[in-house]
Design an enzyme around this catalytic site. Structure first.
Site, short mmCIF file in Angstrom:
data_model
loop_
_atom_site.label_atom_id
_atom_site.label_comp_id
_atom_site.label_asym_id
_atom_site.label_seq_id
_atom_site.Cartn_x
_atom_site.Cartn_y
_atom_site.Cartn_z
CG ASN A 186 7.38 -7.65 -11.46
OD1 ASN A 186 8.94 -7.70 -10.87
ND2 ASN A 186 6.59 -8.54 -11.27
NE ARG A 195 -1.90 -4.40 -10.21
CZ ARG A 195 -1.53 -4.85 -9.31
NH1 ARG A 195 -1.95 -5.86 -8.05
NH2 ARG A 195 0.18 -5.77 -8.76
CD GLU A 212 19.11 -15.07 10.96
OE1 GLU A 212 17.45 -15.45 10.68
OE2 GLU A 212 20.04 -15.69 10.98
CG ASP A 228 4.03 -8.51 -2.88
OD1 ASP A 228 3.75 -7.87 -3.44
OD2 ASP A 228 3.45 -9.87 -2.54
NE ARG A 274 4.80 -15.62 -3.95
CZ ARG A 274 3.87 -16.08 -3.71
NH1 ARG A 274 3.12 -16.63 -3.44
NH2 ARG A 274 3.37 -15.33 -4.30
NE ARG A 278 3.50 -7.30 -11.28
CZ ARG A 278 3.40 -6.69 -10.68
NH1 ARG A 278 2.47 -5.88 -10.03
NH2 ARG A 278 3.72 -7.90 -9.56
CG ASN A 322 3.33 -1.12 -4.43
OD1 ASN A 322 3.42 -1.19 -3.30
ND2 ASN A 322 4.62 -1.05 -5.11
N GLY A 323 0.05 -3.01 -5.13
CA GLY A 323 -1.59 -2.91 -6.30
C GLY A 323 -2.64 -3.82 -4.90
NE ARG A 324 -1.59 -7.99 -1.79
CZ ARG A 324 -0.46 -8.76 -1.77
NH1 ARG A 324 -0.76 -8.94 -0.17
NH2 ARG A 324 0.94 -8.62 -1.54
CD1 TRP A 325 -1.41 1.16 1.47
CD2 TRP A 325 -1.68 2.22 -0.45
NE1 TRP A 325 -1.32 2.30 1.63
CE2 TRP A 325 -1.29 2.96 1.07
CE3 TRP A 325 -1.80 2.45 -1.75
CZ2 TRP A 325 -1.59 3.85 0.46
CZ3 TRP A 325 -1.92 3.99 -2.07
CH2 TRP A 325 -1.74 4.74 -0.21
C1 FPP Z 1 5.05 -5.37 -5.68
O1 FPP Z 1 3.70 -5.35 -5.71
C2 FPP Z 1 5.93 -3.94 -6.62
C3 FPP Z 1 6.22 -4.66 -7.31
C4 FPP Z 1 6.57 -5.12 -8.47
C5 FPP Z 1 7.05 -2.83 -8.62
C6 FPP Z 1 7.44 -2.34 -7.34
C7 FPP Z 1 7.86 -0.89 -7.92
C8 FPP Z 1 8.02 0.94 -7.03
C9 FPP Z 1 7.23 0.46 -6.00
C10 FPP Z 1 8.43 1.97 -8.34
C11 FPP Z 1 9.47 1.17 -8.12
C12 FPP Z 1 10.46 2.61 -8.50
C13 FPP Z 1 11.61 3.29 -7.96
C14 FPP Z 1 12.64 3.94 -8.26
C15 FPP Z 1 12.43 1.99 -6.19
P1 FPP Z 1 2.31 -5.71 -6.07
O2 FPP Z 1 2.28 -4.49 -7.34
O3 FPP Z 1 2.91 -6.93 -6.96
O4 FPP Z 1 1.19 -5.50 -5.53
P2 FPP Z 1 0.48 -6.77 -4.92
O5 FPP Z 1 1.00 -8.18 -4.24
O6 FPP Z 1 -0.84 -6.21 -3.62
O7 FPP Z 1 -0.66 -7.03 -6.55
#
Ligand code: FPP
Length: 234
Positions: free
Chosen positions: A69, A34, A201, A21, A188, A72, A23-26
């Site tokens: 998801n 995002r 764990e 979790d 969560r 989204r 990626n979007g905020r990063w």
């Molecule tokens: C959660 O971050 C991440 C996801 C819903 C998708 C994760 C998917 C990948 C890393 C790519 C998957 C592909 C492979 C090949 C394994 P978020 O978007 O919810 O972040 P945020 O909470 O900051 O919005």
């Protein structure tokens, strides 16, 4: 290291599962869309998988796309699908890179024929390997449990044990996770491995997934070793 758990009493980690979790905020923190966060998320995943391979983890499970998801924006969903297709190509080209058996957890029937066939081909080609990489893609823990129930009903089962139920889950060939890591600061489980998490764990970190390095994984593992697992005993 917590001295209360002597090294000879440590339980080995066979299975690590991760909720990737943040990626979007990063991406947002860097003024990027995002989707770029997910792209860097795949890079982080590859480095973590390589590290898991080096340190001898038998089973790695990642939550790449949940049944929820799909809510989204289309642009983001399409970007994640594209990343998966790209990852499938990479795996096809470099099949021997990590020596993991690849298993997709989730209902593949929602994907178009081409993507589904590639996923199944990869599963088939790697099926004799001892170590497992589970990629949860269109996965939900509740969906998995309902799917398992329906599978058992269809098989005409009249009695179900914990063992036979576990064998009807997507994770049939995996032992339960020892450690579940969630990055991104939320505390969560988000419909991930609901059945399998019974005695896992849990490790939560504020680090956003694209910043989750092998060193961060080592910290989680070190923390795991400070835990005394009793599995309901004393
Ligand atoms: C959660 O971050 C991440 C996801 C819903 C998708 C994760 C998917 C990948 C890393 C790519 C998957 C592909 C492979 C090949 C394994 P978020 O978007 O919810 O972040 P945020 O909470 O900051 O919005």
């Amino acid at each position: 290291m917590n001295k209360t758990v002597k090294s000879e009493e440590r339980q080995p980690i066979r299975h690590i599962a991760m909720i990737m979790d943040g990626n979007g905020r990063w991406a947002k923190q860097r003024g990027m869309p995002r989707e770029q966060g997910h792209r860097f998320g795949v890079k982080a995943f590859q480095a973590i998988l390589e590290h898991c391979s080096e340190i001898g983890i038998e089973i790695v499970t990642v939550y790449a796309f949940s049944t929820e998801n799909w809510k989204r924006p289309k642009k983001e969903v399409d970007a994640i699908m594209k990343l998966m297709d790209h990852y499938l190509s990479e795996c096809e080209k470099k099949l021997d890179r990590y020596n993991f058996r690849i298993c997709f957890l989730g209902d593949k029937s929602v994907f178009d024929e081409k993507r589904r066939a590639r996923m199944e081909k990869l599963e088939e080609k790697t099926k004799d390997r001892a170590r497992i990489l589970n990629i949860a893609f269109n996965y939900g823990g509740r969906d998995e449990i309902v799917h398992a129930c329906n599978r058992l009903i269809a098989q005409g089962e009249r009695y179900v044990s914990e063992e036979s139920f576990a064998k009807a889950l997507y994770t049939a060939d995996s032992v339960d996770p020892d450690l579940i890591i969630r990055t991104g600061g939320d505390l969560r489980i988000s419909n991930f491995l609901l059945w399998q998490a019974a005695y896992a764990e849990l490790y939560f970190t504020d680090v956003l997934w694209p910043d989750f390095t092998p060193e961060e994984l080592d910290l989680a593992i070190e923390d795991f070793y400070t835990r005394k697992r009793r599995f309901g005993g004393v």
